[in-house]
Design a protein around this motif. Structure first.
Motif, mmCIF file in Angstrom:
data_model
loop_
_atom_site.group_PDB
_atom_site.id
_atom_site.type_symbol
_atom_site.label_atom_id
_atom_site.label_comp_id
_atom_site.label_asym_id
_atom_site.label_seq_id
_atom_site.Cartn_x
_atom_site.Cartn_y
_atom_site.Cartn_z
ATOM 1 N N UNK A 186 0.854 -1.190 0.000
ATOM 2 C CA UNK A 186 0.000 0.000 0.000
ATOM 3 C C UNK A 186 0.891 1.241 0.000
ATOM 4 N N UNK A 187 0.626 2.146 -0.938
ATOM 5 C CA UNK A 187 1.408 3.386 -1.006
ATOM 6 C C UNK A 187 0.514 4.618 -1.099
ATOM 7 N N UNK A 188 -0.795 4.428 -0.992
ATOM 8 C CA UNK A 188 -1.712 5.557 -1.051
ATOM 9 C C UNK A 188 -3.137 5.077 -0.875
ATOM 10 N N UNK A 189 -4.082 5.989 -0.966
ATOM 11 C CA UNK A 189 -5.483 5.621 -0.822
ATOM 12 C C UNK A 189 -5.960 4.932 -2.095
ATOM 13 N N UNK A 190 -7.065 4.188 -1.973
ATOM 14 C CA UNK A 190 -7.619 3.492 -3.132
ATOM 15 C C UNK A 190 -8.363 2.250 -2.695
ATOM 16 N N UNK A 191 -8.942 1.562 -3.654
ATOM 17 C CA UNK A 191 -9.726 0.364 -3.368
ATOM 18 C C UNK A 191 -9.093 -0.855 -3.997
ATOM 19 N N UNK A 192 -9.236 -1.990 -3.298
ATOM 20 C CA UNK A 192 -8.769 -3.255 -3.833
ATOM 21 C C UNK A 192 -9.825 -3.895 -4.714
ATOM 22 N N UNK A 193 -9.522 -5.058 -5.227
ATOM 23 C CA UNK A 193 -10.437 -5.791 -6.095
ATOM 24 C C UNK A 193 -11.592 -6.354 -5.288
ATOM 25 N N UNK A 194 -12.819 -6.181 -5.779
ATOM 26 C CA UNK A 194 -13.972 -6.794 -5.148
ATOM 27 C C UNK A 194 -14.012 -8.286 -5.419
#
Length: 242
Positions: A140-148
């Motif tokens: 992880x290097x920042x905000x965001x969403x993973x794969x559903x």
């Protein structure tokens, strides 16, 4: 039926990845089956009670800081639960395995001429075990969403277990939520699952449970991050027997 090589097995004790030190991992699940056979019965009769788990691992000694000896010995006499992930099919996202709450039972170290120094440990269940899937595994290097991922719905009364591990990295803040949707956000937007918000300021492990119905699709949404990178592993499953 697809067979899985044992080489893919990954084992985590709390936030420590012991896979590079171990060469054997066993999970033994046993039911209580009380004998209730009477004189009038033709053949045995039993009733099922609770279940228990034992865990056996063998491997090699590593005395480095945060190595296997450091991690396992720190659990000696700690009078606290530890979180053991045994991922027999590997730790790629979507892989399945088992998350257990354990106490360390024994940890022999053996040195013999002509052999590498070994270190093994046994553990016993201290709470329920969950059949879990890897929901997120990455840097992880920042905000965001993973794969559903479609992990199936859970019903009210079932206990959902999420175990989050930050294995390492350089960061000051990592905050994320578990989100859910009926259809991977197609018509039902992802929304946070109440009670499954996590915050880390250093490497560690956190386990949370909820007992409410959840939707089939789940994902990890990183909502805040300060630092360079952090290695995150998140598993989710249903507690057996709850």
């Amino acid at each position: 039926m697809t067979k899985v090589s044992a080489q893919q097995t990954r084992v985590y004790l709390d936030e420590f990845d012991l896979s590079g030190d171990l060469n054997s991992s066993m999970l033994d699940v046993r039911n209580e089956l009380a004998n209730v056979t009477t004189f009038a019965d033709k053949g045995p009769r039993r009733v099922e009670g609770n279940y228990d788990t034992t865990h056996q691992h063998t491997g090699f000694f590593d005395g480095a800081t945060d190595g296997i000896d450091d991690a396992v010995f720190a659990a000696l006499g700690s009078d606290s639960d530890h979180y053991l992930a045994q991922l027999f099919g590997g730790d790629d996202e979507g892989a399945v395995g088992y998350e257990s709450v354990v106490r360390i039972e024994r940890q022999p170290r053996v040195a013999r001429v002509g052999e590498a120094v070994s270190l093994s440990f046994d553990a016993a269940g201290s709470n329920g075990t969950a059949h879990a899937a890897v929901l997120r595994n990455g840097s992880i290097s920042g905000v965001g969403t993973g794969t559903g991922r479609d992990l199936g719905v859970t019903a009210a009364g079932q206990t959902v277990v999420v175990t989050a591990r930050v294995i390492g990295g350089t960061f000051a803040n990592l905050a994320f939520d578990i989100q859910q949707s009926n259809d991977d956000g197609s018509t039902d937007p992802y929304a946070n699952v109440n009670g499954l918000a996590f915050t880390f300021s250093e490497p560690g492990v956190s386990r949370k449970t909820i007992s409410v119905a959840t939707e089939a699709w789940k994902r990890v949404r990183v909502r805040a991050f300060a630092g360079t990178s952090a290695q995150l592993l998140v598993t989710i499953g249903v507690l057996q027997g709850a």
